[in-house]
Write a protein that holds these residues in place. Structure first.
Motif, PDB file in Angstrom:
ATOM      1  N   ASN A 114     -11.467 -11.438  25.156  1.00  0.00           N
ATOM      2  CA  ASN A 114     -12.324 -12.106  26.145  1.00  0.00           C
ATOM      3  C   ASN A 114     -12.942 -13.360  25.543  1.00  0.00           C
ATOM      4  OD1 ASN A 114     -12.510 -10.170  28.576  1.00  0.00           O
ATOM      5  ND2 ASN A 114     -12.829  -8.837  26.801  1.00  0.00           N
ATOM      6  N   GLU A 146      -8.598 -13.892  27.752  1.00  0.00           N
ATOM      7  CA  GLU A 146      -9.067 -13.556  29.099  1.00  0.00           C
ATOM      8  C   GLU A 146     -10.241 -14.458  29.459  1.00  0.00           C
ATOM      9  OE1 GLU A 146      -9.737  -9.425  29.793  1.00  0.00           O
ATOM     10  OE2 GLU A 146      -7.684  -8.869  29.240  1.00  0.00           O
ATOM     11  N   THR A 148     -12.781 -15.805  32.700  1.00  0.00           N
ATOM     12  CA  THR A 148     -13.201 -15.534  34.080  1.00  0.00           C
ATOM     13  C   THR A 148     -13.246 -16.851  34.860  1.00  0.00           C
ATOM     14  OG1 THR A 148     -15.547 -15.788  33.581  1.00  0.00           O
ATOM     15  CG2 THR A 148     -14.635 -13.576  33.384  1.00  0.00           C
ATOM     16  N   GLU A 149     -13.176 -16.708  36.177  1.00  0.00           N
ATOM     17  CA  GLU A 149     -13.211 -17.911  37.021  1.00  0.00           C
ATOM     18  C   GLU A 149     -14.493 -18.686  36.829  1.00  0.00           C
ATOM     19  OE1 GLU A 149     -11.743 -16.985  41.174  1.00  0.00           O
ATOM     20  OE2 GLU A 149     -12.101 -15.021  40.294  1.00  0.00           O
ATOM     21  N   THR A 150     -15.593 -17.956  36.663  1.00  0.00           N
ATOM     22  CA  THR A 150     -16.888 -18.622  36.515  1.00  0.00           C
ATOM     23  C   THR A 150     -16.935 -19.460  35.247  1.00  0.00           C
ATOM     24  OG1 THR A 150     -17.456 -16.293  36.457  1.00  0.00           O
ATOM     25  CG2 THR A 150     -18.854 -17.702  37.759  1.00  0.00           C
ATOM     26  N   ASP A 176      -9.443 -13.229  34.308  1.00  0.00           N
ATOM     27  CA  ASP A 176     -10.147 -11.943  34.316  1.00  0.00           C
ATOM     28  C   ASP A 176     -10.998 -11.805  35.577  1.00  0.00           C
ATOM     29  OD1 ASP A 176     -11.002  -9.510  33.362  1.00  0.00           O
ATOM     30  OD2 ASP A 176     -11.962 -10.294  31.553  1.00  0.00           O
ATOM     31  N   ASP A 177     -11.242 -10.570  35.984  1.00  0.00           N
ATOM     32  CA  ASP A 177     -12.148 -10.261  37.111  1.00  0.00           C
ATOM     33  C   ASP A 177     -11.787 -11.028  38.372  1.00  0.00           C
ATOM     34  OD1 ASP A 177     -13.402  -8.901  35.094  1.00  0.00           O
ATOM     35  OD2 ASP A 177     -15.089 -10.284  34.910  1.00  0.00           O
ATOM     36  N   GLY A 181     -15.230 -14.295  41.406  1.00  0.00           N
ATOM     37  CA  GLY A 181     -15.839 -15.592  41.084  1.00  0.00           C
ATOM     38  C   GLY A 181     -15.757 -16.568  42.241  1.00  0.00           C
ATOM     39  N   SER A 184     -11.332 -19.166  43.777  1.00  0.00           N
ATOM     40  CA  SER A 184     -10.243 -18.578  43.012  1.00  0.00           C
ATOM     41  C   SER A 184      -8.898 -19.229  43.297  1.00  0.00           C
ATOM     42  CB  SER A 184     -10.142 -17.095  43.309  1.00  0.00           C
ATOM     43  OG  SER A 184     -10.975 -16.736  44.361  1.00  0.00           O
ATOM     44  N   ASP A 199     -10.081  -7.325  39.585  1.00  0.00           N
ATOM     45  CA  ASP A 199     -11.330  -6.701  39.168  1.00  0.00           C
ATOM     46  C   ASP A 199     -11.386  -5.226  39.576  1.00  0.00           C
ATOM     47  OD1 ASP A 199     -14.031  -7.272  37.983  1.00  0.00           O
ATOM     48  OD2 ASP A 199     -14.610  -6.324  39.877  1.00  0.00           O
TER      49      ASP A 199
END
Ligand code: C2E
Ligand code: MG
Ligand code: MG
Ligand code: MG
Length: 281
Positions: A114, A146, A148-150, A176-177, A181, A184, A199
Motif C-alpha cells: 500500500n 496499491e 487509492t483513488e483519493t 485499491d478500494d 473514492g 473513479s 472494496d
C-alpha cells in the motif's frame, strides 16, 4: 440551573477534547520513533486466483506494536502519520522490508504494498522504488503498488507522472478500494492501472443484496472492457466466493482464503512446497 448544567457539560467536553488532543500528540510523538525502535511489523494476506484456487501473491499490511497500547491498527495511525509526514519514513521501511522478504522466496509470488497519497506526491518516490528494487534484487514485475483513488486527486499530473515512471520499471499498479473514492471512471482512463480491487463493502453483501451484486457485476464488466483483472477484497463466505467465481472475477482476498499473518505462517506458499507436519507444529 440549566445554565449551570450547560456549563458543566461544556467543561466535560473541554476535558474530553483535552484528553484526545494529548493522546493524539502522544501517538504523533511515539510514531516518530516507531521505525527506529523496531515496533513496526508487516503481516501478509494471500491473494488467490478464483478459478484454480492457487495463491498468486500477498498483500503487505502494516502493524504497530506499541509498547503500552499494544497492536495499533493502520486505520488509526496511518492518517496521523500522513499529517505529520512520518509516513515517508514508515512507507520506505515497509517497501524495503517487504521487497527484501519477497526476494527471498523460492516461489516468485507477487507482493502488493500500500502506498499513501503523501508518499506518491513526495519528491523522489520513483527513485526510492528503483533503489529498493535494485538493493533487494526483487524482480520489478513481482511488485504491485496499491493506490487509492483519493491518493490521486491531490495533484493529478504529478501523481500520473510518478506512476508512469514506476510503471516504466515494470512495477504493477493496482487501484485499491475501488468504488469508494471520487471520479473513479475518469481515473481509470487516465491512470496506468494493471488491476482493480473492489472494496470489501461491496463484496460483503454480494450474496444478500441485489444492489451490491449489481455494483460488483458492473465493476467486473468495466474490468473486462478495459482489459483489467479484478480482485475482490474482504471475501468472508463461500457464497460470496461462489458468486464472484460465477461472474468471472479473477482474484479474491479475505478471511475465507487466509487472514493476514506473519509470513512464517505461509511458508508452504513462499517455498512452493508443503511444509512437513513436524515443521508446521
Ligand atoms: P486496504 O489496503 O484496503 O487493506 C485491506 C484491509 O481489509 C486490511 O485491513 C485487511 O486486514 C482487511 N481484511 C482483509 N480481509 C478481510 C475480510 O475478509 N474481512 C474484513 N472485515 N477485513 C478484511 P488493515 O490491515 O487493518 O488495513 C487497513 C488499511 O490500512 C488498508 O486498507 C490500507 O489502506 C492501510 N494500510 C495498511 N498497511 C499499510 C501500509 O503499509 N501503508 C499504507 N500507506 N497504508 C496501509
Ligand atoms: Mg490495499
Ligand atoms: Mg482495499
Ligand atoms: Mg456477506
Amino acid at each position: 440551573r440549566a445554565k449551570q448544567e450547560g456549563r458543566g457539560r461544556l467543561r466535560f467536553y473541554e476535558t474530553r477534547m483535552g484528553v484526545q488532543v494529548r493522546e493524539r500528540r502522544q501517538i504523533e510523538h511515539d510514531l516518530r520513533h516507531a521505525v527506529e525502535r523496531g515496533e513496526l511489523r508487516v503481516v501478509y494476506q494471500p491473494q488467490t486466483r478464483i478459478d484454480t484456487g492457487e495463491a498468486v501473491g500477498f498483500e503487505a499490511l502494516l502493524r504497530w506494536e506499541h509498547p503500552v497500547r499494544g497492536t495499533v491498527p493502520p486505520n488509526l495511525f496511518i492518517p496521523i502519520s500522513e499529517e505529520t509526514g512520518s509516513i515517508l519514513g514508515i512507507g520506505e521501511w515497509v517497501l524495503r522490508e517487504t521487497c527484501r522478504e519477497a526476494a527471498s522466496w523460492d516461489n516468485p509470488l507477487r507482493i502488493a504494498v500500500n502506498v499513501s497519497a503523501v508518499q506518491l506526491h513526495a519528491p523522489g518516490f520513483a527513485e526510492l522504488v528503483h533503489e529498493v528494487l535494485f538493493t533487494t534484487g526483487l524482480s520489478p514485475a513481482r511488485l504491485e503498488l496499491e493506490i487509492t483513488e483519493t491518493a490521486l486527486v491531490r495533484d493529478l499530473p504529478r501523481a500520473l507522472a510518478t506512476l508512469r515512471r514506476v510503471k516504466a520499471m515494470g512495477v504493477r499498479i493496482a487501484m485499491d478500494d475501488f468504488g469508494t473514492g471520487y471520479s473513479s471512471l475518469s481515473n481509470l482512463r487516465a491512470f496506468p492501472f494493471d488491476k482493480i480491487k473492489i472494496d470489501s463493502s461491496f463484496t460483503r453483501s454480494v450474496d444478500t443484496s441485489e444492489q451490491a451484486a449489481t455494483i460488483v457485476r458492473t465493476v467486473l464488466g468495466l474490468g473486462r472492457g478495459l482489459g483489467l483483472p479484478v480482485l475482490a477484497e474482504g471475501v468472508e463466505t463461500k457464497a460470496e466466493l461462489e458468486f464472484l467465481g460465477a461472474e468471472d472475477c479473477h482474484e479474491a482476498q479475505g478471511y475465507l482464503l487466509g487472514r493476514p499473518g506473519p509470513i512464517d505462517r505461509f511458508r508452504d506458499l513462499t517455498t512452493g512446497r508443503p511444509v512437513a507436519a513436524e515443521d508446521a507444529a
